[in-house]
Design an enzyme around this catalytic site. Structure first.
Site, PDB file in Angstrom:
ATOM      1  N   GLU A  43     -11.459   5.358  -2.958  1.00  0.00           N
ATOM      2  CA  GLU A  43     -10.958   4.958  -4.279  1.00  0.00           C
ATOM      3  C   GLU A  43     -11.326   5.997  -5.351  1.00  0.00           C
ATOM      4  OE1 GLU A  43     -12.663   1.319  -5.729  1.00  0.00           O
ATOM      5  OE2 GLU A  43     -11.005   0.927  -7.119  1.00  0.00           O
ATOM      6  N   LYS A 116      -3.691  -1.985  -7.969  1.00  0.00           N
ATOM      7  CA  LYS A 116      -4.790  -2.921  -7.681  1.00  0.00           C
ATOM      8  C   LYS A 116      -4.581  -4.251  -8.412  1.00  0.00           C
ATOM      9  CE  LYS A 116      -9.909  -2.798  -7.667  1.00  0.00           C
ATOM     10  NZ  LYS A 116     -11.061  -1.863  -7.876  1.00  0.00           N
ATOM     11  N   CYS A 153     -10.303  -1.890  -2.955  1.00  0.00           N
ATOM     12  CA  CYS A 153     -11.663  -2.326  -3.268  1.00  0.00           C
ATOM     13  C   CYS A 153     -11.813  -3.833  -3.513  1.00  0.00           C
ATOM     14  CB  CYS A 153     -12.204  -1.504  -4.436  1.00  0.00           C
ATOM     15  SG  CYS A 153     -14.021  -1.471  -4.475  1.00  0.00           S
TER      16      CYS A 153
END
Lengths: 293, 293
Positions: A43, A116, A153
């Protein structure tokens, strides 16, 4: 072909963007030499994990997509003839930024983007300040090496995200990540956190009968405000469709891990564990509620 | 009180119903002597795991609830002044049967029932023949020792079931279970299956920030048709709200495990890992689809 060679690029990052990109490119070439067709980057791999503080100056790190940095990775994918999963800080409009995974096809074209969806906010991880929650949904990205369920994540703690990707046909779950310990945490708490991170993701592989790849950074990064330093815990890993660990990197070493996935294994596993067959979908409607009260 | 002593009763079963019940009662008394307030029994603990074959005669094992067998456990709960989670074969009407967990309050009253929602069907586990899928939904059961998210066996592979219980306020996830290996499976496959079973459930504890208890039987049970023998793998366990293993029983030994749960730990964990805060509920609607195609 019934197998796929994937590469996990685990390394530290610095404030020197060009050096970070050069390091990634070097590791990418090593991965290509070892025969990898799909490269997974960690990331926000072109910068420090800048979310340790809330600082408007950090928005200068964001770029449009396509843009200068995305073009570098597009060129790299084309040069090496590989599919690359990157993670970039996207400037969508002035004042509108996303934490965006960009997947490049072997010809350098953009196969797809994932913004995300689940955004954390904890001391040292002030992501709600920087990243507008994604609006592209949980949509896998089709590539020449398969349909990729790319998430990022914090998404990795959410079974809903993994399930939605699997229901949309994702063949692999992929998580670029930046996660670490606060140095002050006691050793037993550190181990619980690392083990929970591995376990919950292995659970997604099991529940959906598909392999899962998580790639995390290494190295210590100090909070510029003197607050919450972070030791990123590495441990990039690949789990098979029964959650079995196929590879696990160290907590501290730079590494290009090459793992060969058996693409036929998922259907074998889903035949002995036919979880998708028995979902009680007519009783799942409350999953869209915040809480049932 | 901020702690709760739970007991996991792991044992083998035989075709002798009275002997099975006597064994459970003996272990329940041992659990009470050790201070347990909440006793968890394994799935279908009054009989062999009869689903190895499809035989209409086995419907004779089912009883109404309340009924003769449920009254025995009601009396036991009242005698020992404990909450008991049982798992019974329910005869709801002629030709209509369920795999039903019944929770008895300390005074012997029925605190609630849960009818197994996800029904497996694999060689040696012909449950779709016997059990009508539950119609009580994913509703926790309120007791004097807390709000219990009682699910049964195959449910343990479904993140949706665990999440729905947590969203409805369950403080503990509880799974009576009957799961084992086929003796012919190679050792590495057996280990993958056991590890997957532990891992996916630990994942539910982590994703929801609450402890989880699974209680499984031990012993070998032969398929009367000569087909698929089963070695039940024990390994009854308790995970804390970070998925950490607080107790794990052996694969083969009878055992009354007593585990003390810290009832305040869940909120501590949910404060550092606020997963419920960040769910993207407006993007979860496709979870009620069979597949997205």
């Amino acid at each position: 072909m019934s197998t796929l060679k994937v590469a996990l690029l685990q390394h530290h990052c610095t404030a020197d963007r060009a050096a970070n990109i050069a390091r990634t490119a070097l590791l990418a070439r090593q991965a290509k030499e070892k025969g990898a067709e799909l490269l997974i980057l960690q990331e926000l791999h072109t910068s420090l994990y800048f979310c340790q503080v809330e600082d408007v100056a950090n928005f200068d790190l964001a770029e449009p997509i396509p843009g200068k940095t995305s073009t570098i990775f597009s060129d790299l994918a084309r040069e090496l003839d590989v599919v690359i999963v990157t993670s970039l800080f996207e400037r969508r409009a002035p004042g509108l930024y996303h934490n965006t995974a960009v997947v490049f096809e072997k010809d350098g074209s953009i196969a797809g983007k994932y913004r995300k969806m689940h955004i954390p906010d904890d001391p040292g991880f002030y992501e709600k300040f920087y990243f507008t929650p994604g609006d592209l949904g949980f949509t896998p990205i089709d590539t020449s090496v398969g349909r990729l369920g790319v998430l990022v994540c914090w998404d990795q703690w959410y079974p809903e995200a993994a399930r939605l990707m699997a229901l949309a046909g994702a063949e692999i779950l992929i998580y670029p990540t930046a996660i670490g310990w606060t140095p002050e945490d006691p050793e037993d708490e550190k181990q619980r956190q690392l083990d929970a991170w591995l376990t919950v993701q292995r659970g997604h592989a099991i529940a959906n009968g598909i392999p899962l790849i998580a790639v995390n950074r290494i190295g210590s990064e100090n909070d510029p405000s003197g607050g919450c330093n972070l030791d990123f815990w590495g441990n990039s890993f690949v789990a098979g469709p029964q959650g079995e660990i196929l590879h696990r990197s160290s907590a501290t070493a730079q590494e290009v891990a090459i793992v060969t996935l058996d693409k036929g294994r998922s259907e074998e596993v889903r035949r002995i564990w036919p979880f998708l067959r028995d979902r009680r979908i007519s009783n799942y409607q409350n999953l869209i509620l915040r809480y049932i009260d």
